[in-house]
Design a protein around this motif. Structure first.
Motif, short mmCIF file in Angstrom:
data_model
loop_
_atom_site.label_atom_id
_atom_site.label_comp_id
_atom_site.label_asym_id
_atom_site.label_seq_id
_atom_site.Cartn_x
_atom_site.Cartn_y
_atom_site.Cartn_z
N ASN A 59 0.84 -1.21 0.00
CA ASN A 59 0.00 0.00 0.00
C ASN A 59 0.86 1.25 0.00
O ASN A 59 0.63 2.19 -0.77
CB ASN A 59 -0.90 0.04 1.24
CG ASN A 59 -2.01 -0.98 1.16
OD1 ASN A 59 -2.20 -1.61 0.13
ND2 ASN A 59 -2.74 -1.16 2.24
N ILE A 60 1.87 1.25 0.87
CA ILE A 60 2.74 2.43 0.97
C ILE A 60 3.44 2.68 -0.36
O ILE A 60 3.56 3.82 -0.82
CB ILE A 60 3.77 2.23 2.12
CG1 ILE A 60 3.04 2.19 3.48
CG2 ILE A 60 4.82 3.33 2.11
CD1 ILE A 60 3.91 1.81 4.67
N LYS A 61 3.88 1.59 -1.01
CA LYS A 61 4.59 1.74 -2.29
C LYS A 61 3.72 2.42 -3.34
O LYS A 61 4.21 3.24 -4.12
CB LYS A 61 5.01 0.35 -2.82
CG LYS A 61 6.43 -0.01 -2.46
CD LYS A 61 6.77 -1.43 -2.83
CE LYS A 61 7.29 -1.59 -4.22
NZ LYS A 61 7.83 -2.96 -4.44
N GLN A 62 2.43 2.09 -3.34
CA GLN A 62 1.56 2.68 -4.37
C GLN A 62 1.56 4.20 -4.27
O GLN A 62 1.72 4.89 -5.28
CB GLN A 62 0.14 2.13 -4.24
CG GLN A 62 0.06 0.70 -4.73
CD GLN A 62 -1.28 0.05 -4.44
OE1 GLN A 62 -2.28 0.73 -4.23
NE2 GLN A 62 -1.30 -1.27 -4.43
N THR A 63 1.40 4.71 -3.04
CA THR A 63 1.36 6.17 -2.92
C THR A 63 2.74 6.77 -3.14
O THR A 63 2.88 7.85 -3.71
CB THR A 63 0.71 6.63 -1.59
OG1 THR A 63 1.01 8.00 -1.40
CG2 THR A 63 1.15 5.86 -0.39
N MET A 64 3.80 6.07 -2.69
CA MET A 64 5.16 6.61 -2.88
C MET A 64 5.54 6.64 -4.36
O MET A 64 6.12 7.62 -4.84
CB MET A 64 6.18 5.77 -2.10
CG MET A 64 6.04 5.88 -0.62
SD MET A 64 6.17 7.59 -0.04
CE MET A 64 5.25 7.49 1.46
N LEU A 65 5.19 5.58 -5.08
CA LEU A 65 5.50 5.55 -6.51
C LEU A 65 4.75 6.65 -7.26
O LEU A 65 5.30 7.28 -8.18
CB LEU A 65 5.17 4.17 -7.10
CG LEU A 65 6.37 3.23 -7.24
CD1 LEU A 65 6.83 2.68 -5.91
CD2 LEU A 65 6.03 2.07 -8.16
N ALA A 66 3.51 6.91 -6.83
CA ALA A 66 2.72 7.96 -7.48
C ALA A 66 3.39 9.32 -7.31
O ALA A 66 3.21 10.22 -8.12
CB ALA A 66 1.31 7.97 -6.91
N ASN A 67 4.14 9.46 -6.21
CA ASN A 67 4.80 10.74 -5.93
C ASN A 67 6.30 10.72 -6.24
O ASN A 67 7.01 11.65 -5.89
CB ASN A 67 4.61 11.09 -4.45
CG ASN A 67 3.18 11.48 -4.13
OD1 ASN A 67 2.80 12.62 -4.33
ND2 ASN A 67 2.38 10.54 -3.67
N SER A 68 6.76 9.65 -6.84
CA SER A 68 8.21 9.47 -7.13
C SER A 68 9.07 9.70 -5.89
O SER A 68 10.06 10.42 -5.93
CB SER A 68 8.67 10.40 -8.25
OG SER A 68 7.87 10.21 -9.38
N ARG A 69 8.66 9.12 -4.78
CA ARG A 69 9.40 9.32 -3.53
C ARG A 69 10.18 8.06 -3.15
O ARG A 69 9.75 6.94 -3.47
CB ARG A 69 8.42 9.59 -2.38
CG ARG A 69 7.83 10.97 -2.42
CD ARG A 69 6.75 11.10 -1.36
NE ARG A 69 6.25 12.46 -1.32
CZ ARG A 69 5.11 12.80 -0.74
NH1 ARG A 69 4.35 11.88 -0.17
NH2 ARG A 69 4.72 14.06 -0.73
N GLY A 70 11.24 8.24 -2.39
CA GLY A 70 11.95 7.12 -1.78
C GLY A 70 11.20 6.66 -0.53
O GLY A 70 10.40 7.43 0.04
N ILE A 71 11.46 5.44 -0.12
CA ILE A 71 10.70 4.86 1.01
C ILE A 71 11.67 4.19 1.99
O ILE A 71 12.54 3.42 1.57
CB ILE A 71 9.72 3.76 0.53
CG1 ILE A 71 9.03 4.15 -0.77
CG2 ILE A 71 8.71 3.40 1.61
CD1 ILE A 71 8.47 2.97 -1.55
N VAL A 72 11.46 4.45 3.29
CA VAL A 72 12.24 3.75 4.33
C VAL A 72 11.25 3.12 5.30
O VAL A 72 10.35 3.80 5.80
CB VAL A 72 13.14 4.72 5.13
CG1 VAL A 72 14.05 3.93 6.06
CG2 VAL A 72 13.94 5.60 4.21
N ILE A 73 11.40 1.81 5.54
CA ILE A 73 10.46 1.10 6.41
C ILE A 73 11.23 0.33 7.48
O ILE A 73 12.19 -0.37 7.17
CB ILE A 73 9.62 0.06 5.61
CG1 ILE A 73 8.88 0.71 4.45
CG2 ILE A 73 8.69 -0.72 6.53
CD1 ILE A 73 7.60 1.43 4.78
N ARG A 74 10.79 0.48 8.75
CA ARG A 74 11.38 -0.35 9.81
C ARG A 74 10.39 -1.43 10.20
O ARG A 74 9.20 -1.16 10.41
CB ARG A 74 11.70 0.52 11.04
CG ARG A 74 12.47 -0.27 12.12
CD ARG A 74 12.64 0.55 13.37
NE ARG A 74 13.59 1.62 13.25
CZ ARG A 74 14.90 1.49 13.44
NH1 ARG A 74 15.42 0.33 13.75
NH2 ARG A 74 15.69 2.55 13.32
#
Ligand code: F6P
Length: 331
Positions: free
Chosen positions: A155-170
């Protein structure tokens, strides 16, 4: 061999998905064998306080598919003291319990050794999302926790990809990188830092640069519980060094709640059945587990002595996937 008339179930440490399925199995199979089942609520602490309930089929009928723990869990400091242990064992004798089934993780298994020393029949079932009992391929809850984390990251990836953002998950797992590694592979992460193969933030950035040179727009970084720098530290470093807007998230307890997966339900059923059979057959001091899809049992001490087994081959496959060089040829 004396016939077992009354057993007690204890769930200790953190709860994990599959504990309820296992409790239900134990009650169901004991009923078939005319064995009474009691539970001490809240782990070893409830045992010290004699917080006991009698279980029957009706009470557990609707719990097998639920996360959490019907008889509650706790981490007991008092059980570490001699006085606490004595109170606990007195309650076993007072309630005429012939055998105990303990469901828990690493710390709880160490507690189970105290029962062995006191001559109280006990069987351990591995229940923790961390998968940090290395005599068994799987602990109850691990599969569900990984699936929960993967669903959340999807789910997080979908919104991050839509915004061309990097993602960090713990993700969770204490000092064991099993959840992080499995999640990283399932989510196609570009960098991973776990206790077994810790990375500096600079090394993470170097890995991400390789991936971005290969066309990745939204790089994903997975960290596990015990990595000392924060999600925000990595986020800031990515923004500064990669010039990419980045967001981070600590998944937390979403991983530990929710219905057990099919794999956890099957294992919970097999573990519960096996534990009761072992007690009926006069066995004690055994840890039930699964190896290469076979249900096994080995002594509790042996179970605890088997050392950490990080899946370096899977780890390296993740790196191969992105054309990242091997960290260390010894892996
Ligand atoms: O051991 C299970 C676990 O969920 C770990 O993955 C996590 O670090 C820890 O428990 C959290 O503990 P608590 O529920 O006490 O916050």
């Amino acid at each position: 061999m004396n016939k077992i008339k009354r057993i007690a179930v204890i769930c200790s440490g953190g709860d994990s998905q599959g504990m309820n399925t296992c409790i239900k199995t134990i009650v169901n199979v004991c009923t078939v064998h005319n064995i009474e089942v009691y539970a001490f609520n809240r782990g070893y602490q409830g045992l010290i306080e004699n917080d006991i309930i009698k279980l029957n089929n009706e009470m557990v009928e609707n719990i097998g598919h639920l996360g959490g723990c019907f008889i509650k869990v706790a981490r007991s400091k008092e059980f570490l003291e001699q006085e606490g242990k004595q109170k606990a064992f007195n309650n076993i004798y007072k309630n005429e319990i012939d055998g105990v089934i303990l469901i828990g993780g690493n710390g709880s298994f160490h507690g189970a050794l105290e029962f062995v020393k006191a001559g109280i029949p006990i069987i351990g079932i591995p229940g923790t999302i961390d998968n940090d009992l290395y005599y068994t391929d799987r602990t109850l809850g691990f599969d569900t926790a990984v699936n929960n984390a993967v669903k959340a990251i999807d789910n997080i990836k979908q919104t991050m990809l839509a915004n061309s953002r990097g993602i960090v998950i713990r993700v969770m797992g204490r000092d064991c990188g099993a959840i992080a590694l499995n999640v990283a592979v399932a989510c196609n992460a570009h960098a991973l830092s776990v206790k077994e193969v810790p990375k500096t933030i600079d090394q993470i950035i170097d890995d991400l640069k390789v991936c971005m040179n290969n066309g990745v727009e939204s790089p994903l970084v997975i960290l596990n519980d015990y990595i000392e720098y924060s999600v925000e530290d990595v986020q800031k470093a990515m923004e500064k060094n990669l010039r990419i807007e980045t967001r981070g998230s600590t998944l937390g307890y979403i991983q530990r709640g929710g219905s057990p997966s099919v794999e956890d339900r099957l294992l919970a059923t097999q573990f519960g059945l096996t534990a009761v059979e072992l007690l009926i057959n006069g066995k004690t001091d055994l840890a039930v587990g699964v190896r290469n899809r076979n249900i096994i049992s080995i002594s509790l001490m042996q179970a605890l002595q088997i050392k950490e087994e990080f899946d370096y081959s899977l780890y390296n496959q993740l790196r191969d996937l992105h054309g990242l060089k091997k960290d260390n040829n010894n892996y």
